[in-house]
Design an enzyme around this catalytic site. Structure first.
Site, short mmCIF file in Angstrom:
data_model
loop_
_atom_site.label_atom_id
_atom_site.label_comp_id
_atom_site.label_asym_id
_atom_site.label_seq_id
_atom_site.Cartn_x
_atom_site.Cartn_y
_atom_site.Cartn_z
N ASP A 41 0.84 -1.19 0.00
CA ASP A 41 0.00 0.00 0.00
C ASP A 41 0.88 1.25 0.00
O ASP A 41 2.02 1.22 0.48
CB ASP A 41 -0.91 0.01 1.23
CG ASP A 41 -2.02 -1.04 1.15
OD1 ASP A 41 -2.30 -1.50 0.03
OD2 ASP A 41 -2.59 -1.38 2.19
N TYR A 69 6.87 -8.55 8.66
CA TYR A 69 6.47 -7.16 8.83
C TYR A 69 6.73 -6.71 10.27
O TYR A 69 6.64 -7.51 11.21
CB TYR A 69 4.97 -6.99 8.55
CG TYR A 69 4.56 -7.28 7.14
CD1 TYR A 69 4.51 -6.27 6.18
CD2 TYR A 69 4.18 -8.57 6.76
CE1 TYR A 69 4.11 -6.53 4.88
CE2 TYR A 69 3.78 -8.84 5.46
CZ TYR A 69 3.74 -7.82 4.52
OH TYR A 69 3.36 -8.09 3.23
N ASP A 83 -6.96 1.42 8.84
CA ASP A 83 -5.70 2.10 9.17
C ASP A 83 -6.01 3.58 9.43
O ASP A 83 -7.17 4.01 9.35
CB ASP A 83 -4.65 1.92 8.07
CG ASP A 83 -5.09 2.51 6.72
OD1 ASP A 83 -5.98 3.39 6.70
OD2 ASP A 83 -4.53 2.10 5.69
#
Length: 306
Positions: A41, A69, A83
């Site tokens: 993203d 991650y 988010d």
């Protein structure tokens, strides 16, 4: 520059799509044949391997490897995008959890889990990407999918007013949505939650320490040193077992002919893909043992550059 071949590990900055990074690399390197091994993203940073030239032929094998991650979630609020770029849809006045509570819940996600892709994702439903539908204010039913969380551990916590930020490291299979994982972790703690920050620290076995910035690439291209930083094609698929073909059968292998199992050492015991080399150590390509005949068949042949 079009003769470049191999994998170029990029440290993707925030604010660029993966496509933006590929487009910029094409301009810098003056070559068209570039692909990446997994979309990030725009606000997500970290490891984005680019495959240059014939290395694009091994993207599918690189994508099968786990990804790592470093993430931060915020307990106490939820958003429509999962988010901080989204609109707050739920919040609480106070968060009451202990580090022990969080650790226990994090480890409960290890193993195979089911996820529902977020509306703000690139998954297609009825020919349209979910994020396109989401921007139209639509919510549609999505099929859950199974993903694997190999490892997950808490790495820190910090209070942000009434909310609590939890940082964690996760090693997971391809297709895992970390935003959704953050939301599901909060749900397991009976709290709304959303992702605050995400960095991919490893992809296709390539760690962040091997990555170059776009500025590095421009500089190294100008000095003619970039090829020294490329990961060779065969090294990029080093998770596939390595085997050697007999010298008198190497030419047949490069012509895409099927080989007898006896022509390859060590013996290929199990069906599946292998890396095949000639006796001099030259990478010939990806081959596969056929379950029904035991023959070693070509999948992706890499003829030596003339």
């Amino acid at each position: 520059m079009s003769s470049l071949e191999g994998v170029l590990a990029i440290d993707k900055p925030a604010g660029m799509t993966s496509h933006d990074v590929v487009a910029k690399a094409r301009r810098i390197l003056k070559m068209k044949r570039i692909g990446h091994t997994g979309t990030l993203d725009p606000e997500v940073t970290g490891v984005l391997p680019l495959c240059l030239g014939r290395a694009t032929r091994v993207v599918e094998y690189m994508q099968e490897l786990p990804k790592e991650y470093a993430a931060t979630l915020r307990l106490g609020i939820a958003t429509d995008t999962e988010d901080l770029t989204g609109t707050v849809t739920e919040s609480v006045d106070e968060v009451h959890v202990t580090p022990e509570d969080v650790e226990k819940v994090l480890h409960s996600f290890e193993g195979t889990i089911s996820q529902v892709p977020p509306m703000y994702s690139a998954v297609k439903v009825g020919g349209k990407r979910l994020y396109e539908l989401a921007r139209e204010g639509k919510t549609v039913e999505r099929k859950s999918r199974e993903v694997t969380i190999h490892e997950i551990e808490m790495t820190g916590s910090a209070w942000q007013g009434a909310y609590l930020d939890i940082s964690f490291r996760v090693l997971c299979s391809k297709g895992t949505y970390i935003r959704t994982l953050c939301v599901d972790i909060g749900r397991a703690l009976h709290l709304p939650s959303t992702m605050v920050k995400l960095e991919r620290t490893m992809s296709a076995g390539i760690p962040a320490s091997k990555c170059l910035t776009l500025e590095d690439i421009e500089r190294l291209t100008a000095t003619g040193e970039l090829d020294e930083h490329l990961i060779p094609v065969d090294e990029a698929v080093r998770h596939l077992p390595a085997h050697t073909v007999a010298e008198d059968k190497a030419a047949a292998a490069l012509q895409g002919q099927r080989l007898s199992g006896r022509a390859v050492t060590p013996e290929v015991m199990l069906p599946g893909c292998i890396r095949l080399y000639d006796p001099k150590g030259t990478f010939l390509g990806i081959f596969e043992k056929q379950a029904e005949t035991g023959a070693i068949a070509p999948v992706k042949v890499f003829l030596p550059e003339s």
